[in-house]
Design a protein around this motif. Structure first.
Motif, PDB file in Angstrom:
ATOM      1  N   GLU A 185     -14.243 -79.058 -53.303  1.00  0.00           N
ATOM      2  CA  GLU A 185     -14.648 -79.696 -54.560  1.00  0.00           C
ATOM      3  C   GLU A 185     -13.417 -80.154 -55.331  1.00  0.00           C
ATOM      4  OE1 GLU A 185     -17.526 -78.976 -58.428  1.00  0.00           O
ATOM      5  OE2 GLU A 185     -17.316 -77.378 -56.944  1.00  0.00           O
ATOM      6  N   THR A 186     -13.473 -81.408 -55.767  1.00  0.00           N
ATOM      7  CA  THR A 186     -12.432 -81.954 -56.631  1.00  0.00           C
ATOM      8  C   THR A 186     -13.091 -82.369 -57.940  1.00  0.00           C
ATOM      9  OG1 THR A 186     -12.700 -84.247 -55.913  1.00  0.00           O
ATOM     10  CG2 THR A 186     -11.189 -82.860 -54.610  1.00  0.00           C
ATOM     11  N   ALA A 187     -12.328 -82.944 -58.835  1.00  0.00           N
ATOM     12  CA  ALA A 187     -12.878 -83.393 -60.111  1.00  0.00           C
ATOM     13  C   ALA A 187     -13.873 -84.538 -59.929  1.00  0.00           C
ATOM     14  CB  ALA A 187     -11.750 -83.822 -61.042  1.00  0.00           C
ATOM     15  N   THR A 188     -13.787 -85.247 -58.818  1.00  0.00           N
ATOM     16  CA  THR A 188     -14.629 -86.432 -58.638  1.00  0.00           C
ATOM     17  C   THR A 188     -15.678 -86.318 -57.531  1.00  0.00           C
ATOM     18  OG1 THR A 188     -12.974 -87.403 -57.175  1.00  0.00           O
ATOM     19  CG2 THR A 188     -12.866 -87.991 -59.523  1.00  0.00           C
ATOM     20  N   GLU A 189     -15.565 -85.320 -56.656  1.00  0.00           N
ATOM     21  CA  GLU A 189     -16.535 -85.221 -55.559  1.00  0.00           C
ATOM     22  C   GLU A 189     -16.604 -83.808 -54.995  1.00  0.00           C
ATOM     23  OE1 GLU A 189     -15.560 -87.464 -52.020  1.00  0.00           O
ATOM     24  OE2 GLU A 189     -13.595 -86.559 -51.874  1.00  0.00           O
ATOM     25  N   ILE A 190     -17.687 -83.564 -54.273  1.00  0.00           N
ATOM     26  CA  ILE A 190     -17.815 -82.345 -53.478  1.00  0.00           C
ATOM     27  C   ILE A 190     -17.989 -82.805 -52.042  1.00  0.00           C
ATOM     28  CG2 ILE A 190     -19.146 -80.267 -52.997  1.00  0.00           C
ATOM     29  CD1 ILE A 190     -20.121 -80.363 -55.912  1.00  0.00           C
ATOM     30  N   ARG A 191     -17.022 -82.471 -51.202  1.00  0.00           N
ATOM     31  CA  ARG A 191     -17.061 -82.880 -49.806  1.00  0.00           C
ATOM     32  C   ARG A 191     -17.564 -81.705 -48.969  1.00  0.00           C
ATOM     33  NH1 ARG A 191     -11.689 -84.960 -47.935  1.00  0.00           N
ATOM     34  NH2 ARG A 191     -12.262 -86.507 -49.489  1.00  0.00           N
ATOM     35  N   ILE A 192     -18.641 -81.919 -48.235  1.00  0.00           N
ATOM     36  CA  ILE A 192     -19.203 -80.889 -47.371  1.00  0.00           C
ATOM     37  C   ILE A 192     -18.460 -80.940 -46.042  1.00  0.00           C
ATOM     38  CG2 ILE A 192     -21.290 -80.033 -46.229  1.00  0.00           C
ATOM     39  CD1 ILE A 192     -21.461 -80.063 -49.317  1.00  0.00           C
ATOM     40  N   ILE A 193     -17.895 -79.804 -45.637  1.00  0.00           N
ATOM     41  CA  ILE A 193     -17.203 -79.714 -44.350  1.00  0.00           C
ATOM     42  C   ILE A 193     -18.208 -79.378 -43.259  1.00  0.00           C
ATOM     43  CG2 ILE A 193     -15.329 -78.597 -43.065  1.00  0.00           C
ATOM     44  CD1 ILE A 193     -14.412 -80.157 -45.624  1.00  0.00           C
ATOM     45  N   THR A 194     -19.021 -78.339 -43.503  1.00  0.00           N
ATOM     46  CA  THR A 194     -20.079 -77.964 -42.574  1.00  0.00           C
ATOM     47  C   THR A 194     -21.124 -77.126 -43.294  1.00  0.00           C
ATOM     48  OG1 THR A 194     -20.530 -77.136 -40.333  1.00  0.00           O
ATOM     49  CG2 THR A 194     -19.029 -75.832 -41.697  1.00  0.00           C
ATOM     50  N   ALA A 195     -22.280 -77.006 -42.668  1.00  0.00           N
ATOM     51  CA  ALA A 195     -23.374 -76.210 -43.228  1.00  0.00           C
ATOM     52  C   ALA A 195     -24.160 -75.599 -42.075  1.00  0.00           C
ATOM     53  CB  ALA A 195     -24.282 -77.086 -44.075  1.00  0.00           C
ATOM     54  N   PHE A 196     -24.522 -74.338 -42.234  1.00  0.00           N
ATOM     55  CA  PHE A 196     -25.311 -73.671 -41.192  1.00  0.00           C
ATOM     56  C   PHE A 196     -25.918 -72.392 -41.740  1.00  0.00           C
ATOM     57  CE2 PHE A 196     -20.911 -72.394 -40.828  1.00  0.00           C
ATOM     58  CZ  PHE A 196     -20.944 -71.022 -40.664  1.00  0.00           C
ATOM     59  N   LEU A 197     -26.916 -71.879 -41.032  1.00  0.00           N
ATOM     60  CA  LEU A 197     -27.502 -70.587 -41.361  1.00  0.00           C
ATOM     61  C   LEU A 197     -26.627 -69.527 -40.706  1.00  0.00           C
ATOM     62  CD1 LEU A 197     -31.222 -71.560 -40.864  1.00  0.00           C
ATOM     63  CD2 LEU A 197     -30.097 -71.062 -43.027  1.00  0.00           C
ATOM     64  N   ASP A 198     -26.039 -68.672 -41.513  1.00  0.00           N
ATOM     65  CA  ASP A 198     -25.041 -67.699 -41.066  1.00  0.00           C
ATOM     66  C   ASP A 198     -25.708 -66.361 -40.759  1.00  0.00           C
ATOM     67  OD1 ASP A 198     -22.904 -65.957 -40.759  1.00  0.00           O
ATOM     68  OD2 ASP A 198     -21.754 -66.852 -42.397  1.00  0.00           O
ATOM     69  N   ARG A 199     -25.803 -66.021 -39.492  1.00  0.00           N
ATOM     70  CA  ARG A 199     -26.459 -64.781 -39.071  1.00  0.00           C
ATOM     71  C   ARG A 199     -25.731 -63.526 -39.535  1.00  0.00           C
ATOM     72  NH1 ARG A 199     -29.643 -66.176 -33.986  1.00  0.00           N
ATOM     73  NH2 ARG A 199     -29.345 -68.406 -33.896  1.00  0.00           N
ATOM     74  N   LYS A 200     -24.434 -63.612 -39.725  1.00  0.00           N
ATOM     75  CA  LYS A 200     -23.635 -62.422 -40.076  1.00  0.00           C
ATOM     76  C   LYS A 200     -23.438 -62.229 -41.573  1.00  0.00           C
ATOM     77  CE  LYS A 200     -21.130 -62.675 -35.747  1.00  0.00           C
ATOM     78  NZ  LYS A 200     -19.821 -62.814 -35.104  1.00  0.00           N
ATOM     79  N   ALA A 201     -23.779 -63.226 -42.366  1.00  0.00           N
ATOM     80  CA  ALA A 201     -23.524 -63.139 -43.824  1.00  0.00           C
ATOM     81  C   ALA A 201     -24.422 -62.092 -44.455  1.00  0.00           C
ATOM     82  CB  ALA A 201     -23.761 -64.495 -44.471  1.00  0.00           C
ATOM     83  N   ARG A 202     -23.831 -61.335 -45.348  1.00  0.00           N
ATOM     84  CA  ARG A 202     -24.558 -60.323 -46.130  1.00  0.00           C
ATOM     85  C   ARG A 202     -24.147 -60.488 -47.585  1.00  0.00           C
ATOM     86  NH1 ARG A 202     -26.879 -60.576 -42.208  1.00  0.00           N
ATOM     87  NH2 ARG A 202     -27.118 -59.076 -40.557  1.00  0.00           N
ATOM     88  N   MET A 203     -25.133 -60.441 -48.471  1.00  0.00           N
ATOM     89  CA  MET A 203     -24.870 -60.587 -49.898  1.00  0.00           C
ATOM     90  C   MET A 203     -23.968 -59.448 -50.359  1.00  0.00           C
ATOM     91  SD  MET A 203     -27.590 -61.148 -52.958  1.00  0.00           S
ATOM     92  CE  MET A 203     -27.891 -62.862 -52.614  1.00  0.00           C
ATOM     93  N   PRO A 204     -22.898 -59.757 -51.098  1.00  0.00           N
ATOM     94  CA  PRO A 204     -22.023 -58.688 -51.583  1.00  0.00           C
ATOM     95  C   PRO A 204     -22.738 -57.799 -52.587  1.00  0.00           C
ATOM     96  CG  PRO A 204     -21.338 -60.809 -52.475  1.00  0.00           C
ATOM     97  CD  PRO A 204     -22.480 -61.077 -51.539  1.00  0.00           C
ATOM     98  N   ARG A 205     -22.309 -56.548 -52.655  1.00  0.00           N
ATOM     99  CA  ARG A 205     -22.940 -55.596 -53.565  1.00  0.00           C
ATOM    100  C   ARG A 205     -22.189 -55.509 -54.861  1.00  0.00           C
ATOM    101  NH1 ARG A 205     -26.297 -51.615 -50.457  1.00  0.00           N
ATOM    102  NH2 ARG A 205     -26.410 -52.596 -48.462  1.00  0.00           N
TER     103      ARG A 205
END
Length: 80
Positions: A60-80
């Motif tokens: 993210e810059t002041a003028t745009e948000i550039r998406i590098i990649t997107a996916f459903l992450d099997r290993k991600a866990r919400m921090p506590r």
């Protein structure tokens, strides 16, 4: 992501464009990407996909948000 690459990834991974936008704009949590600033990982639970976690890596810059990649992450866990 180039427009063609983005369309391919969205289709192959069965992602909804609105999930990506929500994850970028209203993440449940975020963290710095190991590749270093200003790249960031943003995460959001997706109820429509059995509460799996969407990970979007973006720059993210002041003028745009550039998406590098997107996916459903099997290993991600919400921090506590």
């Amino acid at each position: 992501m180039s427009p063609l690459h983005a369309e391919t990834v969205i289709s192959e991974r069965q992602l909804d464009r609105s999930w990506i936008e929500l994850t970028v704009r209203e993440p449940d949590w975020h963290e710095a990407d190991p590749s270093g600033p200003p790249t960031e990982r943003r995460y959001r639970r997706i109820p429509q996909r059995d509460d799996r976690i969407m990970r979007v890596i973006c720059l993210e810059t002041a003028t745009e948000i550039r998406i590098i990649t997107a996916f459903l992450d099997r290993k991600a866990r919400m921090p506590r």
